[in-house]
Design a protein around this motif. Structure first.
Motif, PDB file in Angstrom:
ATOM      1  N   GLN A   1       0.710  -0.990  -0.149  1.00  0.00           N
ATOM      2  CA  GLN A   1      -0.065  -0.024  -0.035  1.00  0.00           C
ATOM      3  C   GLN A   1       0.878   1.349  -0.015  1.00  0.00           C
ATOM      4  O   GLN A   1       0.248   2.390  -0.280  1.00  0.00           O
ATOM      5  N   VAL A   2       2.094   1.097   0.358  1.00  0.00           N
ATOM      6  CA  VAL A   2       3.141   2.306   0.256  1.00  0.00           C
ATOM      7  C   VAL A   2       3.442   2.848  -1.016  1.00  0.00           C
ATOM      8  O   VAL A   2       3.537   2.143  -2.149  1.00  0.00           O
ATOM      9  N   ASP A   3       3.322   4.101  -1.273  1.00  0.00           N
ATOM     10  CA  ASP A   3       3.480   4.890  -2.600  1.00  0.00           C
ATOM     11  C   ASP A   3       4.918   5.370  -2.702  1.00  0.00           C
ATOM     12  O   ASP A   3       5.316   5.500  -3.968  1.00  0.00           O
ATOM     13  N   ALA A   4       5.550   5.816  -1.568  1.00  0.00           N
ATOM     14  CA  ALA A   4       6.927   6.330  -1.912  1.00  0.00           C
ATOM     15  C   ALA A   4       7.444   6.465  -0.705  1.00  0.00           C
ATOM     16  O   ALA A   4       7.001   6.511   0.289  1.00  0.00           O
ATOM     17  N   VAL A   5       8.857   6.502  -0.785  1.00  0.00           N
ATOM     18  CA  VAL A   5       9.620   6.610   0.427  1.00  0.00           C
ATOM     19  C   VAL A   5      10.975   7.781   0.266  1.00  0.00           C
ATOM     20  O   VAL A   5      11.223   7.860  -0.818  1.00  0.00           O
ATOM     21  N   ALA A   6      11.297   8.536   1.318  1.00  0.00           N
ATOM     22  CA  ALA A   6      12.276   9.484   1.073  1.00  0.00           C
ATOM     23  C   ALA A   6      12.653   9.493   2.546  1.00  0.00           C
ATOM     24  O   ALA A   6      12.131   9.549   3.472  1.00  0.00           O
ATOM     25  N   ASN A   7      14.012   9.286   2.664  1.00  0.00           N
ATOM     26  CA  ASN A   7      14.809   9.054   4.038  1.00  0.00           C
ATOM     27  C   ASN A   7      15.914   9.739   4.244  1.00  0.00           C
ATOM     28  O   ASN A   7      16.706  10.457   3.158  1.00  0.00           O
ATOM     29  N   LEU A   8      16.446   9.693   5.206  1.00  0.00           N
ATOM     30  CA  LEU A   8      17.792  10.735   5.776  1.00  0.00           C
ATOM     31  C   LEU A   8      18.663   9.785   6.265  1.00  0.00           C
ATOM     32  O   LEU A   8      18.560   8.931   7.194  1.00  0.00           O
ATOM     33  N   ALA A   9      19.940   9.676   5.694  1.00  0.00           N
ATOM     34  CA  ALA A   9      21.187   8.811   6.060  1.00  0.00           C
ATOM     35  C   ALA A   9      20.662   7.452   6.348  1.00  0.00           C
ATOM     36  O   ALA A   9      21.226   6.917   7.475  1.00  0.00           O
ATOM     37  N   ALA A  10      19.934   6.742   5.480  1.00  0.00           N
ATOM     38  CA  ALA A  10      19.558   5.614   5.674  1.00  0.00           C
ATOM     39  C   ALA A  10      20.464   4.495   6.092  1.00  0.00           C
ATOM     40  O   ALA A  10      21.564   4.707   5.291  1.00  0.00           O
ATOM     41  N   ALA A  11      20.530   3.695   7.088  1.00  0.00           N
ATOM     42  CA  ALA A  11      21.601   2.798   7.484  1.00  0.00           C
ATOM     43  C   ALA A  11      21.286   1.396   7.075  1.00  0.00           C
ATOM     44  O   ALA A  11      20.041   1.023   6.988  1.00  0.00           O
ATOM     45  N   GLU A  12      22.239   0.686   6.889  1.00  0.00           N
ATOM     46  CA  GLU A  12      22.049  -0.757   6.641  1.00  0.00           C
ATOM     47  C   GLU A  12      21.579  -1.237   7.940  1.00  0.00           C
ATOM     48  O   GLU A  12      21.864  -0.951   8.986  1.00  0.00           O
ATOM     49  N   THR A  13      20.596  -2.259   7.965  1.00  0.00           N
ATOM     50  CA  THR A  13      19.872  -3.062   8.939  1.00  0.00           C
ATOM     51  C   THR A  13      20.000  -4.398   8.728  1.00  0.00           C
ATOM     52  O   THR A  13      20.651  -4.752   7.953  1.00  0.00           O
ATOM     53  N   ASN A  14      19.428  -5.043  10.069  1.00  0.00           N
ATOM     54  CA  ASN A  14      19.267  -6.321  10.354  1.00  0.00           C
ATOM     55  C   ASN A  14      18.150  -6.819  10.458  1.00  0.00           C
ATOM     56  O   ASN A  14      17.417  -6.482  11.435  1.00  0.00           O
ATOM     57  N   PRO A  15      17.081  -7.362   9.579  1.00  0.00           N
ATOM     58  CA  PRO A  15      17.682  -7.694   8.000  1.00  0.00           C
ATOM     59  C   PRO A  15      17.972  -6.479   7.120  1.00  0.00           C
ATOM     60  O   PRO A  15      17.793  -5.490   7.457  1.00  0.00           O
ATOM     61  N   SER A  16      18.479  -6.819   6.047  1.00  0.00           N
ATOM     62  CA  SER A  16      19.294  -5.983   5.310  1.00  0.00           C
ATOM     63  C   SER A  16      18.364  -4.958   4.524  1.00  0.00           C
ATOM     64  O   SER A  16      17.403  -5.395   3.688  1.00  0.00           O
ATOM     65  N   ALA A  17      18.411  -3.640   4.712  1.00  0.00           N
ATOM     66  CA  ALA A  17      17.754  -2.681   3.964  1.00  0.00           C
ATOM     67  C   ALA A  17      18.090  -2.660   2.467  1.00  0.00           C
ATOM     68  O   ALA A  17      17.202  -2.474   1.646  1.00  0.00           O
ATOM     69  N   LYS A  18      19.384  -2.969   2.257  1.00  0.00           N
ATOM     70  CA  LYS A  18      19.821  -3.018   0.607  1.00  0.00           C
ATOM     71  C   LYS A  18      19.230  -4.119   0.018  1.00  0.00           C
ATOM     72  O   LYS A  18      18.664  -4.166  -1.029  1.00  0.00           O
ATOM     73  N   ALA A  19      18.748  -5.352   0.540  1.00  0.00           N
ATOM     74  CA  ALA A  19      18.065  -6.526   0.265  1.00  0.00           C
ATOM     75  C   ALA A  19      16.710  -6.153  -0.170  1.00  0.00           C
ATOM     76  O   ALA A  19      15.986  -6.329  -1.127  1.00  0.00           O
ATOM     77  N   ALA A  20      16.107  -5.317   1.053  1.00  0.00           N
ATOM     78  CA  ALA A  20      14.788  -4.700   0.652  1.00  0.00           C
ATOM     79  C   ALA A  20      14.487  -3.895  -0.417  1.00  0.00           C
ATOM     80  O   ALA A  20      13.601  -4.187  -1.109  1.00  0.00           O
ATOM     81  N   ALA A  21      15.385  -2.788  -0.442  1.00  0.00           N
ATOM     82  CA  ALA A  21      15.560  -2.006  -1.495  1.00  0.00           C
ATOM     83  C   ALA A  21      15.483  -2.614  -3.051  1.00  0.00           C
ATOM     84  O   ALA A  21      14.840  -2.277  -4.000  1.00  0.00           O
ATOM     85  N   ALA A  22      16.219  -3.787  -3.232  1.00  0.00           N
ATOM     86  CA  ALA A  22      16.409  -4.433  -4.405  1.00  0.00           C
ATOM     87  C   ALA A  22      15.091  -4.948  -4.745  1.00  0.00           C
ATOM     88  O   ALA A  22      14.636  -5.171  -6.112  1.00  0.00           O
ATOM     89  N   THR A  23      13.879  -5.245  -3.970  1.00  0.00           N
ATOM     90  CA  THR A  23      12.688  -5.486  -4.237  1.00  0.00           C
ATOM     91  C   THR A  23      11.624  -4.345  -4.294  1.00  0.00           C
ATOM     92  O   THR A  23      10.568  -4.682  -5.089  1.00  0.00           O
ATOM     93  N   LEU A  24      12.166  -3.311  -4.491  1.00  0.00           N
ATOM     94  CA  LEU A  24      10.987  -2.116  -4.685  1.00  0.00           C
ATOM     95  C   LEU A  24      11.248  -1.587  -5.804  1.00  0.00           C
ATOM     96  O   LEU A  24      12.288  -0.964  -6.362  1.00  0.00           O
ATOM     97  N   THR A  25      10.083  -1.182  -6.534  1.00  0.00           N
ATOM     98  CA  THR A  25       9.970  -0.459  -7.788  1.00  0.00           C
ATOM     99  C   THR A  25       9.350   0.915  -7.406  1.00  0.00           C
ATOM    100  O   THR A  25       9.286   1.649  -8.248  1.00  0.00           O
ATOM    101  N   LEU A  26       8.777   1.121  -6.150  1.00  0.00           N
ATOM    102  CA  LEU A  26       8.229   2.380  -6.010  1.00  0.00           C
ATOM    103  C   LEU A  26       9.414   3.382  -5.891  1.00  0.00           C
ATOM    104  O   LEU A  26      10.451   3.149  -5.592  1.00  0.00           O
ATOM    105  N   PRO A  27       8.738   4.863  -5.902  1.00  0.00           N
ATOM    106  CA  PRO A  27       9.978   5.914  -5.931  1.00  0.00           C
ATOM    107  C   PRO A  27      10.584   5.999  -4.623  1.00  0.00           C
ATOM    108  O   PRO A  27       9.897   6.142  -3.332  1.00  0.00           O
ATOM    109  N   VAL A  28      11.683   5.976  -4.749  1.00  0.00           N
ATOM    110  CA  VAL A  28      12.777   6.288  -3.221  1.00  0.00           C
ATOM    111  C   VAL A  28      13.754   7.036  -3.600  1.00  0.00           C
ATOM    112  O   VAL A  28      14.283   6.988  -4.385  1.00  0.00           O
TER     113      VAL A  28
END
Length: 310
Positions: free
Chosen positions: A181-208
């Motif tokens: 249901q999320v339409d867009a993401v914008a964030n500040l100094a996003a850190a890698e997390t556990n589980p991986s934010a990088k891996a999550a980003a690879a699945t996203l086609t919405l605007p980031v």
């Protein structure tokens, strides 16, 4: 992520680290369209706020909520109209109060912004924090149809966004990957997390849009935002503030903060502009900001470097 003795703890501690507005004409809350005013200045709404207990999706936590109001301050009535909603995640070991000026700024531009206070200790669960961000969105969508709620009839239930700083920025990507249901993401100094934010980003086609600082010594571009950006399919941007630093995205510093080539007072209006124009375009549907986001003003910005693919 931050598991190496005292040096690692020091880095981690910083990680998780409004009267009537005059900057713009209120947008049409059905279409979001208005003339492109300066999004680094306050918007046309007063910023109201409340502290609330959010209970949704089997989760319960407190949150500070900023929203477009008839008058600035605590508990004021919501302004007329329906508004997109954004869930915002704080940084590691940082109080939500460090972000009040940013939350209020977004509210002045016509967004309801919910900032959970959960996962604020020394051993946060990044996955649970992502679920809290999504629960905040689920809760506010339900409030739109709840008789007696201050937000009844005021939420654009079809326009939802995610944001955050550092740990909260990484969690915003985890949350987006779990919430169609999320339409867009914008964030500040996003850190890698556990589980991986990088891996999550690879699945996203919405605007980031990833907003970073080139002097960040806590969650720096090379190890955090750039790998996330590289993994993310279009639509995406990486905007790096020249002289920007990790703690410059917060209203005040904290233990083990870094410093930059510009002051916090200079950095905050830039980061507020970058968040606001992205959400105006991709949540409010205000296409007058397309040039500011993608055109010459963005690509030749003397304060912020530009990388992006539609």
């Amino acid at each position: 992520m931050w598991r190496r003795s005292a040096v690692a703890v020091a880095a981690a501690l910083a990680l998780v680290l409004p009267g009537t507005a005059a900057g713009a004409t209120p947008p049409d809350t059905a279409t979001g369209v208005t003339s492109a005013a300066d999004p680094s200045a306050p918007g046309a709404y007063a910023a109201g706020y409340v502290d609330a207990t959010v209970s949704a999706s089997g989760r319960s936590f407190s949150a500070r909520i900023y929203y477009p109001a008839t008058t600035a301050g605590s508990g004021q009535p919501v302004a007329a109209g329906r508004f997109p909603a954004i869930a915002f995640g704080h940084g590691f070991f940082q109080s939500v109060s460090k972000y009040y000026s940013t939350l209020g700024h977004l509210a002045s531009w016509g967004f309801i912004v919910l900032a959970p206070t959960s996962q604020g200790g020394l051993s946060p669960n990044h996955s649970a924090f992502a679920d809290d961000l999504n629960a905040a969105l689920t809760w506010v969508v339900a409030q739109d149809g709840t008789t007696g709620s201050r937000f009844a009839g005021h939420v654009r239930t079809d326009r939802l966004g995610l944001s955050g700083h550092s740990m909260g920025g990484g969690a915003s990507l985890l949350a987006a990957a779990r919430n169609p249901q999320v339409d867009a993401v914008a964030n500040l100094a996003a850190a890698e997390t556990n589980p991986s934010a990088k891996a999550a980003a690879a699945t996203l086609t919405l605007p980031v849009r990833l907003i970073a600082g080139d002097r960040d010594t806590i969650a720096g571009v090379t190890d955090h935002q750039r790998p996330i950006y590289t993994a993310k399919p279009p639509t995406k941007q990486l905007r790096i503030i020249k002289g920007g630093f990790h703690c410059g995205f917060m209203d005040s510093g904290s233990l083990f903060c870094d410093s930059g080539g510009i002051t916090r007072a200079a950095q905050l209006p830039i980061s507020k502009r970058l968040l606001t124009e992205w959400f105006l375009l991709y949540l409010a549907g205000n296409t007058s900001y397309d040039d500011a986001v993608w055109g010459a003003p963005a690509q030749t910005d003397p304060q912020v470097s530009f990388e992006g693919v539609r």
